[in-house]
Motif scaffolding. Structure first.
Motif, PDB file in Angstrom:
ATOM      1  N   UNK A 112       0.836  -1.204   0.000  1.00  0.00           N
ATOM      2  CA  UNK A 112       0.000   0.000   0.000  1.00  0.00           C
ATOM      3  C   UNK A 112       0.873   1.257   0.000  1.00  0.00           C
ATOM      4  N   UNK A 113       1.935   1.238   0.798  1.00  0.00           N
ATOM      5  CA  UNK A 113       2.839   2.391   0.852  1.00  0.00           C
ATOM      6  C   UNK A 113       3.528   2.601  -0.484  1.00  0.00           C
ATOM      7  N   UNK A 114       3.922   1.508  -1.116  1.00  0.00           N
ATOM      8  CA  UNK A 114       4.560   1.623  -2.429  1.00  0.00           C
ATOM      9  C   UNK A 114       3.606   2.243  -3.439  1.00  0.00           C
ATOM     10  N   UNK A 115       2.371   1.763  -3.467  1.00  0.00           N
ATOM     11  CA  UNK A 115       1.396   2.290  -4.421  1.00  0.00           C
ATOM     12  C   UNK A 115       1.136   3.774  -4.183  1.00  0.00           C
ATOM     13  N   UNK A 116       1.037   4.167  -2.929  1.00  0.00           N
ATOM     14  CA  UNK A 116       0.801   5.567  -2.613  1.00  0.00           C
ATOM     15  C   UNK A 116       1.944   6.450  -3.107  1.00  0.00           C
ATOM     16  N   UNK A 117       3.174   5.996  -2.891  1.00  0.00           N
ATOM     17  CA  UNK A 117       4.342   6.753  -3.336  1.00  0.00           C
ATOM     18  C   UNK A 117       4.370   6.883  -4.857  1.00  0.00           C
ATOM     19  N   UNK A 118       4.093   5.797  -5.549  1.00  0.00           N
ATOM     20  CA  UNK A 118       4.153   5.800  -7.004  1.00  0.00           C
ATOM     21  C   UNK A 118       3.068   6.681  -7.597  1.00  0.00           C
ATOM     22  N   UNK A 119       1.855   6.565  -7.112  1.00  0.00           N
ATOM     23  CA  UNK A 119       0.756   7.378  -7.637  1.00  0.00           C
ATOM     24  C   UNK A 119       1.017   8.851  -7.380  1.00  0.00           C
ATOM     25  N   UNK A 120       1.574   9.173  -6.231  1.00  0.00           N
ATOM     26  CA  UNK A 120       1.906  10.567  -5.938  1.00  0.00           C
ATOM     27  C   UNK A 120       2.955  11.085  -6.911  1.00  0.00           C
ATOM     28  N   UNK A 121       3.965  10.258  -7.193  1.00  0.00           N
ATOM     29  CA  UNK A 121       5.011  10.667  -8.137  1.00  0.00           C
ATOM     30  C   UNK A 121       4.435  10.873  -9.532  1.00  0.00           C
ATOM     31  N   UNK A 122       3.578   9.951  -9.962  1.00  0.00           N
ATOM     32  CA  UNK A 122       2.968  10.080 -11.289  1.00  0.00           C
ATOM     33  C   UNK A 122       2.049  11.291 -11.365  1.00  0.00           C
ATOM     34  N   UNK A 123       1.415  11.624 -10.263  1.00  0.00           N
ATOM     35  CA  UNK A 123       0.577  12.824 -10.237  1.00  0.00           C
ATOM     36  C   UNK A 123       1.435  14.074 -10.430  1.00  0.00           C
ATOM     37  N   UNK A 124       2.584  14.085  -9.780  1.00  0.00           N
ATOM     38  CA  UNK A 124       3.471  15.244  -9.881  1.00  0.00           C
ATOM     39  C   UNK A 124       4.012  15.436 -11.293  1.00  0.00           C
ATOM     40  N   UNK A 125       4.181  14.340 -12.032  1.00  0.00           N
ATOM     41  CA  UNK A 125       4.664  14.471 -13.412  1.00  0.00           C
ATOM     42  C   UNK A 125       3.523  14.445 -14.422  1.00  0.00           C
ATOM     43  N   UNK A 126       2.282  14.447 -13.946  1.00  0.00           N
ATOM     44  CA  UNK A 126       1.129  14.544 -14.833  1.00  0.00           C
ATOM     45  C   UNK A 126       0.786  13.281 -15.584  1.00  0.00           C
ATOM     46  N   UNK A 149      10.139  10.438 -12.229  1.00  0.00           N
ATOM     47  CA  UNK A 149       9.311   9.936 -11.128  1.00  0.00           C
ATOM     48  C   UNK A 149       9.969   8.734 -10.460  1.00  0.00           C
ATOM     49  N   UNK A 150      10.550   7.861 -11.273  1.00  0.00           N
ATOM     50  CA  UNK A 150      11.221   6.660 -10.758  1.00  0.00           C
ATOM     51  C   UNK A 150      12.412   7.032  -9.883  1.00  0.00           C
ATOM     52  N   UNK A 151      13.146   8.061 -10.286  1.00  0.00           N
ATOM     53  CA  UNK A 151      14.275   8.519  -9.467  1.00  0.00           C
ATOM     54  C   UNK A 151      13.779   9.198  -8.197  1.00  0.00           C
ATOM     55  N   UNK A 152      12.747  10.003  -8.324  1.00  0.00           N
ATOM     56  CA  UNK A 152      12.249  10.787  -7.186  1.00  0.00           C
ATOM     57  C   UNK A 152      11.737   9.901  -6.058  1.00  0.00           C
ATOM     58  N   UNK A 153      11.027   8.821  -6.373  1.00  0.00           N
ATOM     59  CA  UNK A 153      10.471   7.973  -5.312  1.00  0.00           C
ATOM     60  C   UNK A 153      11.563   7.292  -4.497  1.00  0.00           C
ATOM     61  N   UNK A 154      12.754   7.143  -5.073  1.00  0.00           N
ATOM     62  CA  UNK A 154      13.865   6.516  -4.350  1.00  0.00           C
ATOM     63  C   UNK A 154      14.580   7.491  -3.426  1.00  0.00           C
ATOM     64  N   UNK A 155      14.231   8.783  -3.538  1.00  0.00           N
ATOM     65  CA  UNK A 155      14.805   9.828  -2.686  1.00  0.00           C
ATOM     66  C   UNK A 155      16.331   9.752  -2.662  1.00  0.00           C
ATOM     67  N   UNK A 156      16.973   9.910  -3.805  1.00  0.00           N
ATOM     68  CA  UNK A 156      18.441   9.817  -3.849  1.00  0.00           C
ATOM     69  C   UNK A 156      19.104  10.973  -3.112  1.00  0.00           C
ATOM     70  N   UNK A 157      20.296  10.737  -2.630  1.00  0.00           N
ATOM     71  CA  UNK A 157      21.089  11.815  -2.046  1.00  0.00           C
ATOM     72  C   UNK A 157      21.764  12.639  -3.131  1.00  0.00           C
ATOM     73  N   UNK A 158      22.087  11.994  -4.259  1.00  0.00           N
ATOM     74  CA  UNK A 158      22.668  12.683  -5.409  1.00  0.00           C
ATOM     75  C   UNK A 158      21.974  12.157  -6.668  1.00  0.00           C
ATOM     76  N   UNK A 159      21.472  13.066  -7.489  1.00  0.00           N
ATOM     77  CA  UNK A 159      20.841  12.693  -8.756  1.00  0.00           C
ATOM     78  C   UNK A 159      21.642  13.306  -9.894  1.00  0.00           C
TER      79      UNK A 159
END
Length: 234
Positions: A112-126, A149-159
């Motif tokens: 459930x947490x994974x789905x919430x994170x992914x949907x939020x990321x996809x919402x942010x990128x439209x 979106x895929x990079x953002x959900x992983x919350x990298x320290x350096x992108x």
């Protein structure tokens, strides 16, 4: 999100007898946004791959929180470390949702947490309305949004964003900017390569360029005069 820094020493890359670049010292601190420019073929992509641990330099070493590049090779995407975004990102054979969710299985065990994170990321990128569509139906610009979106959900320290805004429309670039700004606010650092300045590169407060086999730092996004002892990696 952990705040980390990258230090590199005596980095060089050679292809047979050709020296691509030599960088005596390089530092990337927390919450820094760096614009990396240079002509085609000077080694921008190679440098980013070395910093991410995807490629081994001819000489020198890269340290991430006192870890060498070799110890990070397949760890960075599981521990919020360094993530490299290619200009033409690889997409898995599956849905848009699957592609964004892929790395999260190492970080979040709760579905459930994974789905919430992914949907939020996809919402942010439209792209939330395309979550269940196969990745093959997306345009090149939409795929870059998925990659962001895929990079953002992983919350990298350096992108490390390698020409990720190339050939994108203004809206797609603004979507990238939105997520990039969020990562910076969380303490991440960014290195962005681009052949032209745009809304994404405007986030940067430092400017590196590779020229004549050297990495030179520009002041206020203008070329420094090395003869006046301005800071340079040479």
């Amino acid at each position: 999100m952990s705040q980390i820094s990258i230090q590199a020493h005596d980095l060089s890359m050679r292809y047979k007898d050709r020296l691509l670049f030599h960088v005596p010292q390089l530092n990337i601190g927390p919450q820094e946004a760096i614009y990396l420019s240079g002509d085609n073929g000077v080694g921008k992509t190679t440098l980013l791959k070395i910093l991410s641990g995807l490629q081994k330099p001819t000489t020198g070493h890269v340290n991430l929180q006192n870890q060498s590049w070799a110890s990070r090779l397949f760890k960075s995407q599981r521990c919020g470390g360094v993530i490299y975004m290619h200009q033409t990102p690889y997409m898995f054979d599956g849905t848009v949702f699957d592609n964004v969710c892929y790395g999260l299985k190492y970080q979040l065990s709760d579905r459930h947490s994974r789905r919430s994170e992914v949907i939020n990321a996809l919402r942010l990128v439209g792209l939330e309305t395309l979550a269940n569509e196969h990745i093959s139906v997306l345009s090149g610009g939409e795929r870059q949004r998925v990659a962001m979106a895929r990079a953002w959900v992983l919350k990298p320290s350096v992108l490390l964003m390698d020409e990720s805004s190339a050939s994108l429309d203004a809206e797609s670039i603004e979507r990238q900017v939105l997520l990039a700004e969020d990562l910076l606010e969380r303490g991440a650092s960014l290195v962005i390569t681009s052949h032209q300045q745009n809304a994404l590169t405007k986030l940067c407060r430092r400017h590196w360029t590779i020229s004549h086999n050297k990495l030179v730092e520009r002041a206020d996004l203008q070329l420094v005069n090395e003869d006046k002892n301005n800071y340079a990696f040479a």
